[in-house]
Design a protein around this motif. Sequence first.
Motif, PDB file in Angstrom:
ATOM      1  N   LYS A  72      36.240  10.363  76.474  1.00 33.28           N
ATOM      2  CA  LYS A  72      37.147   9.230  76.316  1.00 33.28           C
ATOM      3  C   LYS A  72      38.527   9.687  76.749  1.00 33.28           C
ATOM      4  O   LYS A  72      38.987  10.754  76.366  1.00 33.28           O
ATOM      5  CB  LYS A  72      37.154   8.805  74.846  1.00 33.28           C
ATOM      6  N   THR A  73      39.194   8.879  77.570  1.00 35.32           N
ATOM      7  CA  THR A  73      40.559   9.173  77.998  1.00 35.32           C
ATOM      8  C   THR A  73      41.494   8.159  77.357  1.00 35.32           C
ATOM      9  O   THR A  73      41.300   6.957  77.492  1.00 35.32           O
ATOM     10  CB  THR A  73      40.690   9.113  79.525  1.00 35.32           C
ATOM     11  N   LEU A  74      42.491   8.663  76.664  1.00 38.45           N
ATOM     12  CA  LEU A  74      43.473   7.816  76.003  1.00 38.45           C
ATOM     13  C   LEU A  74      44.809   7.933  76.725  1.00 38.45           C
ATOM     14  O   LEU A  74      45.160   8.994  77.242  1.00 38.45           O
ATOM     15  CB  LEU A  74      43.638   8.223  74.550  1.00 38.45           C
ATOM     16  N   VAL A  75      45.556   6.841  76.749  1.00 32.02           N
ATOM     17  CA  VAL A  75      46.842   6.805  77.444  1.00 32.02           C
ATOM     18  C   VAL A  75      47.907   6.325  76.469  1.00 32.02           C
ATOM     19  O   VAL A  75      47.717   5.337  75.757  1.00 32.02           O
ATOM     20  CB  VAL A  75      46.783   5.845  78.658  1.00 32.02           C
ATOM     21  N   GLY A  76      49.034   7.041  76.444  1.00 26.66           N
ATOM     22  CA  GLY A  76      50.198   6.632  75.670  1.00 26.66           C
ATOM     23  C   GLY A  76      51.406   6.632  76.580  1.00 26.66           C
ATOM     24  O   GLY A  76      51.543   7.496  77.448  1.00 26.66           O
ATOM     25  N   LYS A  77      52.269   5.656  76.417  1.00 26.78           N
ATOM     26  CA  LYS A  77      53.420   5.527  77.309  1.00 26.78           C
ATOM     27  C   LYS A  77      54.641   5.142  76.493  1.00 26.78           C
ATOM     28  O   LYS A  77      54.552   4.312  75.587  1.00 26.78           O
ATOM     29  CB  LYS A  77      53.119   4.458  78.360  1.00 26.78           C
ATOM     30  N   SER A  78      55.776   5.748  76.838  1.00 25.09           N
ATOM     31  CA  SER A  78      57.014   5.442  76.152  1.00 25.09           C
ATOM     32  C   SER A  78      58.167   5.495  77.150  1.00 25.09           C
ATOM     33  O   SER A  78      58.201   6.362  78.017  1.00 25.09           O
ATOM     34  CB  SER A  78      57.261   6.440  75.016  1.00 25.09           C
ATOM     35  N   SER A  79      59.109   4.573  77.011  1.00 27.34           N
ATOM     36  CA  SER A  79      60.285   4.542  77.881  1.00 27.34           C
ATOM     37  C   SER A  79      61.533   4.430  77.013  1.00 27.34           C
ATOM     38  O   SER A  79      61.585   3.609  76.104  1.00 27.34           O
ATOM     39  CB  SER A  79      60.243   3.339  78.828  1.00 27.34           C
ATOM     40  N   LEU A  80      62.514   5.267  77.327  1.00 26.05           N
ATOM     41  CA  LEU A  80      63.798   5.223  76.627  1.00 26.05           C
ATOM     42  C   LEU A  80      64.908   5.349  77.651  1.00 26.05           C
ATOM     43  O   LEU A  80      64.780   6.021  78.675  1.00 26.05           O
ATOM     44  CB  LEU A  80      63.905   6.348  75.607  1.00 26.05           C
ATOM     45  N   ARG A  81      66.023   4.722  77.372  1.00 28.85           N
ATOM     46  CA  ARG A  81      67.186   4.781  78.249  1.00 28.85           C
ATOM     47  C   ARG A  81      68.034   5.999  77.897  1.00 28.85           C
ATOM     48  O   ARG A  81      68.262   6.278  76.727  1.00 28.85           O
ATOM     49  CB  ARG A  81      68.022   3.502  78.107  1.00 28.85           C
ATOM     50  N   ILE A  82      68.472   6.707  78.919  1.00 32.15           N
ATOM     51  CA  ILE A  82      69.313   7.877  78.690  1.00 32.15           C
ATOM     52  C   ILE A  82      70.627   7.414  78.054  1.00 32.15           C
ATOM     53  O   ILE A  82      71.235   6.451  78.497  1.00 32.15           O
ATOM     54  CB  ILE A  82      69.563   8.634  80.011  1.00 32.15           C
ATOM     55  N   GLY A  83      70.991   8.087  77.008  1.00 34.13           N
ATOM     56  CA  GLY A  83      72.185   7.712  76.255  1.00 34.13           C
ATOM     57  C   GLY A  83      71.842   7.001  74.960  1.00 34.13           C
ATOM     58  O   GLY A  83      72.648   6.907  74.068  1.00 34.13           O
ATOM     59  N   ASP A  84      70.622   6.475  74.848  1.00 32.38           N
ATOM     60  CA  ASP A  84      70.182   5.856  73.599  1.00 32.38           C
ATOM     61  C   ASP A  84      69.938   6.939  72.555  1.00 32.38           C
ATOM     62  O   ASP A  84      69.668   8.080  72.889  1.00 32.38           O
ATOM     63  CB  ASP A  84      68.891   5.055  73.794  1.00 32.38           C
ATOM     64  N   THR A  85      70.023   6.570  71.310  1.00 33.69           N
ATOM     65  CA  THR A  85      69.696   7.519  70.240  1.00 33.69           C
ATOM     66  C   THR A  85      68.644   6.898  69.334  1.00 33.69           C
ATOM     67  O   THR A  85      68.978   6.169  68.400  1.00 33.69           O
ATOM     68  CB  THR A  85      70.937   7.866  69.412  1.00 33.69           C
ATOM     69  N   PRO A  86      67.362   7.157  69.635  1.00 34.48           N
ATOM     70  CA  PRO A  86      66.288   6.583  68.812  1.00 34.48           C
ATOM     71  C   PRO A  86      66.181   7.264  67.472  1.00 34.48           C
ATOM     72  O   PRO A  86      66.441   8.409  67.319  1.00 34.48           O
ATOM     73  CB  PRO A  86      65.038   6.810  69.645  1.00 34.48           C
TER      74      PRO A  86
END
Length: 127
Positions: A113-127
């Motif tokens: 099984k192949t699982l995929v996770g994806k995340s995008s953040l803008r540079i300068g943001d502080t999550p």
Amino acid sequence: MIRKFLKDRRAASQLISSAALIPILLFIVASIANISVVSNMQTLVNEAAFEGARIGIKSDTPEQTAQMAVVNFGDGITGWKIGDRLSVITSLKNDMLTVEVRYTFYLLGGQHKTLVGKSSLRIGDTP
């Protein structure tokens, strides 16, 4: 004499019905185990992608740092090294760092099984 014969017959039918249920019960238990493993691994892959993006946006070299963060996040997990089972794809466009993590593992029945996770953040943001 007749009663003894009837008792033995009932016991035999109960044994046969019990033996028929065992494979069904094993299938249900294996299915529950596989669902649990897939759920846990999907959570891990999603968190690894988020952590890679989170750490990457704070760095001068966001793409390389994100890849290292993903690899370090799963340290100790079998096959969690960039190669056949783990791939990390990073891209930096318009100050947006995107981290995609793909991880392949095997279930109880031997299928992979192949699982995929994806995340995008803008540079300068502080999550």
